[in-house]
Enzyme design. Structure first.
Site, PDB file in Angstrom:
ATOM      1  N   SER A 136      -4.241  -0.615   5.411  1.00 55.05           N
ATOM      2  CA  SER A 136      -3.828  -0.195   4.074  1.00 55.05           C
ATOM      3  C   SER A 136      -2.339   0.280   3.600  1.00 55.05           C
ATOM      4  O   SER A 136      -1.602  -1.031   3.665  1.00 55.05           O
ATOM      5  CB  SER A 136      -4.876   1.326   3.725  1.00 55.05           C
ATOM      6  OG  SER A 136      -4.765   1.586   2.290  1.00 55.05           O
ATOM      7  N   HIS A 178      -7.011  -3.420   0.064  1.00 52.17           N
ATOM      8  CA  HIS A 178      -8.189  -3.007  -0.677  1.00 52.17           C
ATOM      9  C   HIS A 178      -8.436  -3.973  -1.850  1.00 52.17           C
ATOM     10  O   HIS A 178      -8.778  -3.652  -3.036  1.00 52.17           O
ATOM     11  CB  HIS A 178      -8.080  -1.437  -1.303  1.00 52.17           C
ATOM     12  CG  HIS A 178      -7.961  -0.635  -0.328  1.00 52.17           C
ATOM     13  ND1 HIS A 178      -8.936   0.231   0.531  1.00 52.17           N
ATOM     14  CD2 HIS A 178      -6.847   0.120   0.428  1.00 52.17           C
ATOM     15  CE1 HIS A 178      -8.491   0.906   1.296  1.00 52.17           C
ATOM     16  NE2 HIS A 178      -7.206   1.044   1.085  1.00 52.17           N
ATOM     17  N   GLU A 205     -11.125  -5.138   2.244  1.00 49.18           N
ATOM     18  CA  GLU A 205     -11.449  -3.933   3.176  1.00 49.18           C
ATOM     19  C   GLU A 205     -12.050  -4.618   4.208  1.00 49.18           C
ATOM     20  O   GLU A 205     -12.727  -5.733   4.156  1.00 49.18           O
ATOM     21  CB  GLU A 205     -12.401  -2.840   2.563  1.00 49.18           C
ATOM     22  CG  GLU A 205     -11.341  -2.168   1.311  1.00 49.18           C
ATOM     23  CD  GLU A 205     -12.097  -1.123   0.814  1.00 49.18           C
ATOM     24  OE1 GLU A 205     -13.245  -0.975   0.929  1.00 49.18           O
ATOM     25  OE2 GLU A 205     -11.462  -0.503  -0.285  1.00 49.18           O
TER      26      GLU A 205
END
Lengths: 290, 290
Positions: A136, A178, A205
Site C-alpha cells: 500500500s 488498491h 489488493e
C-alpha cells in the site's frame, strides 16, 4: 532520487510493491515468497511501520514473518525524524536480508524518512542485494516519483493526482495500489501522462510485482497488475487541459496481468505465464527469465 | 441481430450511445446536438421510456426536447410486449426523425422490445437515416452484443459480465455506460475479451459517442469515452480461467478520449480534436470527416 549505484559484487535486491490488503492469515503467498527470497529460515527481516499510525503494526508483521520461518524479525519504531538518527536502527538495516515497509500514509513515510540516514541506508542496501517489499503506502514510496494522493473514482483529469518524491529504489515506474478496488485507473493515467517515460503499475489488493534485478517483474497474488505504457502515445492533452477537464490520451498500451505473468521494464514487453510461453512469444523473441 | 440493410437512397442514421447522467438542465450539449442532428425546429422526436419503471420518464424527456426546439415530441408508453403491436406507435416511428431510448434496465428493454415490430422498426428506420440516441440502459441495448449486467469495481475476471442480444444497430462495438463513475473497466475488458473483434466503448456520465454513418464517432460531453481495442491481443487467459479468477489480457490498445476526439471504428484509429489534426495524424493518413 535516482536508485543508488550498484556494488560490483552483488546484483540489486528485488523491489516488491504490494497493492495492499494482502492475505496475512491463510496461504500468505506474497509474504511467504518474500521470506524465501530473503533467505527463508536464514532470513533477517526488518519491518518499517512508519507509514502506519497504529502502534500494533510493527508487532503484527513481526508475528507474520516469524510464523513464516524467518530467523530474525524486528521492527524500527520510527515515528519522527529524530528517530532516524538512532545508530542501532542503521545497524539493523545493515544486517537485514529483507526490508518491509508497511501500509498507512505514504506522505508520513516520505516526510519522516526522506533525506535521513534510514532512507539512504534502505537505498544502499537494496543496491547491494537486499530485497525491499512494501505494501500500500509502502509500495507507493518505492519509486523515484510517488503518487502522494489524488482522486479515486475519476476519469483522468488535469489535477487528479499529486506527485511527490519517493524513495527512489527504481525510476522506471510509478506505482498505484488498491488499484481496481479503489478505481484508480484515472489517476494512474494522469500520473503516467505527465511524462510518458514512466511505466504505470496499478497493483490490485492481495497482489504484488516482484521486480527482479534484471528489470523483469513477475505477478504474484489473486488480483492483477495493470501496466500502462504511454511511450507510444500519439496525443496527450495534459499540457493544455483546464483544471478538472477530462484528459485525452490516445495510443496507450495496457496489459492486465494475472499471477505468473512477467513484464520486462526495459524492453516494455509482457509475457504470459510460463506454461504459455510458446503461445505468447513472437518468433525470435527471447523470454527473459530470472 | 445484425444491423438492418441500408436503403439505396439514404445513409444510415447516427447511433448515439450516452453514458447516462447527462446534463438535462444547463447547457444540455448532448440533447441539443441530437435535436439539431434530427432537424432542429423541424425535428420529430419519439422517446421510448420502456427501460425505466418511473411513470414520469416519458414526460420528462418530452419537456427536454420541446425546450430545445423540436417541432414534435412524443413518447411510446410501452410497458409490456403486447403494447408493441399498437399500429399507432409504428406510425409514430415512421414519421420520426430521431428516436431516443431512456435509461433504466437494459434487460427490460430487450425482453419487452426484442423480436417485436417496434424493435424491427427502430432498426429499419436507423438504416434509412433516422438518428437513434440512448442513455445508460438505452446505450447498452444499441449494439448486437449487449452487456446485460455484471460486477462493477472488479478486476477483469471470468464470469464478471453477462451478455445478451441487443438491438443490433451496430455490430462493431460493445458498450458500457456510467463507465468511470461505476468503475467498469474490468467488466468491459471481460466483455471485449470474449471475442476481440468487438471494440469496447466505455462511456462516462454526461458523455456521448456520436457514431456517424461512416463508422467514425465523435466524443461530446464533459467526460471521456474509453476505447478498448483488443484486436492485437497477444495473450488472453479467458478460455481457461476458473470462475472468479483474475484474467490476463496482454497487448490491449486503449484510448481515453475527451470532447472533440474522433475514432474510426473501421480503421481502428483515434484522432485528437480538429485543432490538433496536424499533430496527431501520421504522414499520408487521411483524417475522416463527417
Amino acid at each position: 532520487m535516482c536508485p543508488a549505484p550498484l556494488s560490483a559484487n552483488a546484483p540489486r535486491g528485488f523491489i516488491i510493491p504490494i497493492g495492499g490488503g494482502e492475505d496475512r492469515v491463510k496461504e500468505r503467498h506474497i509474504h511467504r515468497r518474500f521470506v524465501e527470497l530473503s533467505g527463508g529460515t536464514g532470513a533477517d527481516i526488518v519491518v518499517i511501520p512508519t507509514a502506519s499510525e497504529l502502534e500494533s503494526t510493527g508487532q503484527d508483521y513481526n508475528r507474520i514473518f516469524r510464523d513464516l520461518g524467518a530467523a530474525e524479525v524486528d521492527f524500527l519504531p520510527i515515528t519522527r525524524r529524530a528517530d532516524c538518527d538512532n545508530p542501532r536502527y542503521l545497524e539493523m538495516l545493515d544486517r537485514a536480508t529483507g526490508i518491509f515497509l508497511t501500509g498507512g500514509n505514504q506522505l508520513r513515510l516520505s516526510t519522516i524518512l526522506g533525506g535521513t540516514g534510514i532512507a539512504q541506508r534502505i537505498r544502499r542496501r537494496n543496491a547491494a542485494g537486499v530485497h525491499v517489499a512494501g505494501t500500500s503506502a509502502g509500495a507507493s514510496i518505492m519509486s523515484e516519483h510517488m503518487i502522494a494522493g489524488g482522486d479515486s473514482n475519476s476519469s483522468p483529469v488535469e489535477g487528479a493526482v499529486s506527485l511527490a518524491p519517493g524513495l527512489g529504489l527504481t525510476n522506471a515506474v510509478i506505482i498505484d495500489q488498491h488499484f481496481t478496488q479503489r478505481n484508480r485507473l484515472g489517476r494512474l493515467l494522469s500520473a503516467s501522462s505527465y511524462n510518458p517515460f514512466l511505466i504505470g503499475l496499478g497493483i490490485d489488493e492481495d497482489t504484488a510485482a516482484f521486480i527482479g534485478p534484471d528489470g523483469v517483474f513477475e505477478v504474484v497474488g489473486s488480483g492483477t497488475v495493470t501496466v500502462v505504457d504511454a511511450s507510444e502515445l500519439t496525443h496527450s492533452s495534459m499540457w493544455e487541459a483546464r483544471p478538472g477537464q477530462a484528459l485525452t490520451l490516445l495510443g496507450l498500451k495496457v496489459h492486465v496481468m494475472g499471477e505468473g505473468c512477467r513484464y520486462d521494464l526495459n524492453g516494455r514487453h509482457a509475457f504470459a505465464p510460463d506454461v504459455h510461453a510458446a503461445f505468447c512469444t513472437l518468433p525470435n523473441e527471447k523470454v527473459s527469465t530470472h
